[in-house]
Write an enzyme that holds these catalytic residues in place. Structure first.
Site, PDB file in Angstrom:
ATOM      1  CG  ASN A  89      -1.491   1.297   1.600  1.00 36.34           C
ATOM      2  OD1 ASN A  89      -2.463   1.745   1.005  1.00 36.34           O
ATOM      3  ND2 ASN A  89      -0.874   1.974   2.571  1.00 36.34           N
ATOM      4  CE1 TYR A 161      -0.016   7.970  -6.701  1.00 37.03           C
ATOM      5  CE2 TYR A 161      -1.918   8.137  -8.159  1.00 37.03           C
ATOM      6  CZ  TYR A 161      -1.368   7.784  -6.941  1.00 37.03           C
ATOM      7  OH  TYR A 161      -2.173   7.237  -5.961  1.00 37.03           O
ATOM      8  CE  LYS A 165      -0.411   4.290  -6.892  1.00 38.22           C
ATOM      9  NZ  LYS A 165      -0.137   3.401  -5.746  1.00 38.22           N
TER      10      LYS A 165
END
Ligand code: NAD
Length: 255
Positions: A89, A161, A165
């Protein structure tokens, strides 16, 4: 209690979604190894759970360091003797347009914004998964849940980002294929905007525009993502692997 006796490693557990997941897993009977860079945040988590004891251990570590990820797994095995669950996470953002030209001068999203985001979000997830896979392979079972984002589909100002991801989604699908024969399930949660430290600084105008695009018209609470983590590592999800679950209030429906 759905995780009675299970041993779970959670990275980025000092804050936000990771913290909510650590609290939920502990409440469901898991032994939690909470890992984070942020020592103070880990100490607060232990205080809040009201014990330094059975359910929770903490480790300050950096997911971008292979040495630290191996130490995380070693310490988990020393303390709890097995490893059933990894929640990958930990994550960061460093938002900027890929290129902005101001007064004829190009300003680039630079290495100091690109490298750490890819290192924490993508490489960090890979290193933790590799380290955790060894005891899971020996046990013949395990759950790994990675963290993508709706931004994996593309988002202005988040080339770094978004790339990290989207990479996490490819990583999830590949590890699910490689490790299915060992009984390890690898899945991925892709949250939409969630009310944590990461979104706390969004200016009001941008927040309003963001909420307009979410059919449920609100951000997620970290506990709502923790509930999905719980489902994906529970027996209820025993036939699910290699999947990406968007938890986004409907934001990506029709996209
Ligand atoms: P957060 O900032 O509240 O928590 C992230 C935690 O990760 C922090 O405690 C931080 O110290 C830790 N961390 C950062 N770098 C680390 C490293 N190198 N090693 C170990 N720990 C490290 O953020 P959050 O909103 O709870 O985000 C959790 C995850 O969810 C991230 O992967 C994030 O990208 C993802 N996500 C968040 C949102 C959102 O809107 N909040 C949306 C989609 C995806």
């Amino acid at each position: 209690m759905r995780l009675e006796g299970k041993v779970a490693v959670i990275t980025g557990a000092a804050s936000g979604i990771g913290r909510a997941t650590a609290m939920r897993f502990a409440a469901e009977g898991a032994h939690v190894m909470a890992a984070d860079l942020d020592d103070d945040g880990l100490a607060k988590l232990v205080d809040e759970l009201g014990t330094t004891s059975k359910e929770i251990s903490v480790l300050q570590m950096d997911v971008t360091s292979r040495e630290d990820t191996l130490r995380l797994v070693d310490q988990t095995l020393e303390r709890f003797d097995r490893l059933d669950i990894l929640i990958n996470n930990a994550g960061i953002n460093r938002d900027a347009l890929a290129v902005k030209i101001k007064d004829e001068t190009p300003h680039y999203l630079d290495d100091s914004q690109w490298d750490p985001v890819l290192a924490v979000n993508l490489k960090g997830s890979f290193l933790c998964a590799q380290a955790a896979s060894v005891p899971m392979i020996r046990q013949g079972s395990g759950h790994i849940v990675n963290t993508a984002s709706v931004a994996a589909l593309g988002n202005i100002g988040q080339a770094n980002y978004s790339a990290s991801k989207a990479g996490v989604i490819g990583l999830t699908r590949t590890l699910a294929l490689e490790w299915a024969r060992f009984g390890i399930k690898v899945n991925c949660v892709a949250p939409g905007a969630t009310r944590t430290q990461m979104t706390a600084g969004i200016p009001d105008k941008i927040r309003d525009a963001l909420l307009e695009k979410i059919p449920l018209r609100r951000m997620a609470e970290p506990e709502e993502i923790a509930a999905v983590h719980l489902f994906l590592v529970s027996n209820e999800a025993s036939y699910i692997t290699g999947q990406v679950l968007f938890v986004d209030g409907g934001a990506t429906v029709g996209v």
